[in-house]
Design an enzyme around this catalytic site. Structure first.
Site, PDB file in Angstrom:
ATOM      1  N   ASP A  88      76.628  37.025 -17.597  1.00  0.00           N
ATOM      2  CA  ASP A  88      77.370  38.279 -17.794  1.00  0.00           C
ATOM      3  C   ASP A  88      76.534  39.444 -17.274  1.00  0.00           C
ATOM      4  OD1 ASP A  88      76.451  37.895 -21.206  1.00  0.00           O
ATOM      5  OD2 ASP A  88      75.678  39.495 -19.912  1.00  0.00           O
ATOM      6  N   HIS A 103      70.599  31.771 -13.967  1.00  0.00           N
ATOM      7  CA  HIS A 103      71.761  30.902 -13.785  1.00  0.00           C
ATOM      8  C   HIS A 103      72.882  31.562 -13.007  1.00  0.00           C
ATOM      9  CE1 HIS A 103      70.298  28.497 -17.519  1.00  0.00           C
ATOM     10  NE2 HIS A 103      69.593  28.233 -16.444  1.00  0.00           N
ATOM     11  N   GLY A 177      68.077  34.745 -28.574  1.00  0.00           N
ATOM     12  CA  GLY A 177      69.396  34.119 -28.532  1.00  0.00           C
ATOM     13  C   GLY A 177      69.559  32.989 -27.540  1.00  0.00           C
TER      14      GLY A 177
HETATM   15  N1  APR Z   1      71.977  36.841 -32.180  1.00  0.00           N
HETATM   16  C1  APR Z   1      70.947  36.074 -31.723  1.00  0.00           C
HETATM   17  N2  APR Z   1      71.056  34.746 -31.467  1.00  0.00           N
HETATM   18  C2  APR Z   1      72.255  34.174 -31.718  1.00  0.00           C
HETATM   19  C3  APR Z   1      73.366  34.891 -32.202  1.00  0.00           C
HETATM   20  C4  APR Z   1      73.196  36.281 -32.421  1.00  0.00           C
HETATM   21  N3  APR Z   1      74.198  37.048 -32.875  1.00  0.00           N
HETATM   22  N4  APR Z   1      74.413  34.019 -32.337  1.00  0.00           N
HETATM   23  C5  APR Z   1      73.944  32.801 -31.934  1.00  0.00           C
HETATM   24  N5  APR Z   1      72.658  32.889 -31.583  1.00  0.00           N
HETATM   25  C6  APR Z   1      71.770  31.835 -31.082  1.00  0.00           C
HETATM   26  C7  APR Z   1      72.138  30.432 -31.496  1.00  0.00           C
HETATM   27  O1  APR Z   1      71.537  30.125 -32.745  1.00  0.00           O
HETATM   28  C8  APR Z   1      71.526  29.609 -30.358  1.00  0.00           C
HETATM   29  O2  APR Z   1      70.158  29.319 -30.621  1.00  0.00           O
HETATM   30  O3  APR Z   1      71.887  31.851 -29.676  1.00  0.00           O
HETATM   31  C9  APR Z   1      71.614  30.549 -29.160  1.00  0.00           C
HETATM   32  C10 APR Z   1      72.706  30.187 -28.198  1.00  0.00           C
HETATM   33  O4  APR Z   1      72.401  28.916 -27.643  1.00  0.00           O
HETATM   34  P1  APR Z   1      73.369  28.318 -26.524  1.00  0.00           P
HETATM   35  O5  APR Z   1      74.778  28.480 -26.950  1.00  0.00           O
HETATM   36  O6  APR Z   1      72.854  26.953 -26.188  1.00  0.00           O
HETATM   37  O7  APR Z   1      73.186  29.294 -25.269  1.00  0.00           O
HETATM   38  P2  APR Z   1      71.975  29.325 -24.254  1.00  0.00           P
HETATM   39  O8  APR Z   1      70.695  28.911 -24.899  1.00  0.00           O
HETATM   40  O9  APR Z   1      72.013  30.650 -23.593  1.00  0.00           O
HETATM   41  O10 APR Z   1      72.402  28.209 -23.167  1.00  0.00           O
HETATM   42  C11 APR Z   1      71.550  28.068 -22.048  1.00  0.00           C
HETATM   43  O11 APR Z   1      73.105  26.483 -21.105  1.00  0.00           O
HETATM   44  O12 APR Z   1      75.226  25.828 -20.630  1.00  0.00           O
HETATM   45  C12 APR Z   1      74.109  26.413 -20.107  1.00  0.00           C
HETATM   46  O13 APR Z   1      74.053  27.850 -18.280  1.00  0.00           O
HETATM   47  C13 APR Z   1      74.378  27.809 -19.635  1.00  0.00           C
HETATM   48  O14 APR Z   1      72.861  29.665 -19.607  1.00  0.00           O
HETATM   49  C14 APR Z   1      73.416  28.651 -20.433  1.00  0.00           C
HETATM   50  C15 APR Z   1      72.364  27.657 -20.856  1.00  0.00           C
END
Ligand code: APR
Length: 234
Positions: A88, A103, A177
């Site tokens: 984003d 990414h 996050g």
């Molecule tokens: N504030 C902070 N952290 C949060 C919040 C919040 N409000 N809500 C959720 N989280 C945390 C969750 O606990 C989790 O540890 O954010 C994290 C999100 O993890 P994922 O959903 O796995 O996302 P991400 O780590 O960015 O994924 C990495 O995976 O699918 C691929 O390319 C995609 O860039 C992405 C990569």
């Protein structure tokens, strides 16, 4: 101080963009191998295009939250590099000026035959389309189909070296996050200098080394806690 901020989907959660792996998250509703992998692109590009058209639409409807804004505001007193796994544009819209999109970026597209190790990942054919849609048949002047400027699963992460350098040079590393489940991004914090404090903001359990300070809060509150901790380091 040099601050490196590594963000994931959690930093955008309070702006209304869903994370990937929390329950009800994006990967509960879509199969990443269908909508976000190079195999998915080759077998059904239309489904991939419509997934990212939907994401762009949701991005247009949301705005940076105070975590994005606080991260951008760190630039007033520090040298800041944001390394984000997010596609984003919320860090840009919050005002961060040095962002490494590991990414890719959902607001950009490119002809499907470029940006590979053959053309040395040059950005010259990358096009910014904002939040508009891309369809099958949208082609460049050579008649090559446009695809999302996203690093699909199964593709190289061209900006990894740049990201590693930023982490190695940092006096402080802040992680916000991310579930740290997707490599090579998840390996980045291992490059932090031994004497550089590392903080992680996440309301959930995180499995990180003992030395990492876990701020167990959502991003918006967690950034306020980080900023007070940062003041004590100065
Ligand atoms: N504030 C902070 N952290 C949060 C919040 C919040 N409000 N809500 C959720 N989280 C945390 C969750 O606990 C989790 O540890 O954010 C994290 C999100 O993890 P994922 O959903 O796995 O996302 P991400 O780590 O960015 O994924 C990495 O995976 O699918 C691929 O390319 C995609 O860039 C992405 C990569």
């Amino acid at each position: 101080m040099k601050i490196c901020v590594l963000t994931g989907a959690g930093v955008s959660a309070e702006s209304g963009l869903s994370t990937y792996r929390d329950s009800g998250g994006t990967w509960d509703n879509y199969d990443p191998m269908v909508v976000a992998s190079i195999q998915g692109w080759h077998s059904d590009p239309e489904t991939v295009l419509s997934f990212y058209n939907g994401l762009r639409k949701r991005m247009a409807a949301c705005k940076p939250n105070s975590a994005h804004l606080d991260i951008a505001a760190l630039e007033k007193e520090h040298e800041v590099v944001v390394i984000t796994q997010n596609v984003d544009d919320l860090h840009e819209r919050a005002g961060s000026s040095h962002i490494i999109h590991l990414h890719g970026e959902a607001t950009k597209i490119r002809p499907e035959d470029c940006f590979n190790d053959y053309d040395r990942f040059s950005e010259k054919k990358v096009k910014d389309i904002g939040y508009s849609e891309v369809k099958i048949g949208d082609k460049d002047g050579r008649g090559v189909q446009y695809r999302p400027h996203i690093v699909f699963f199964g593709e190289a992460v061209p900006k990894m070296d740049e990201a590693i350098k930023a982490v190695e040079e940092a006096d402080v590393l802040l992680i916000v996050g991310t579930s740290l489940q997707v490599y090579p991004a998840a390996s980045l914090y291992h490059y932090a200098r031994y004497d550089a404090p590392v903080f992680i903001v996440d309301p959930a359990d995180v499995s990180v080394p003992q030395r990492v300070v876990h701020i167990r809060e959502k991003a918006t509150n967690g950034l306020k806690t980080f900023i007070s901790a940062l003041k004590k380091l100065q």
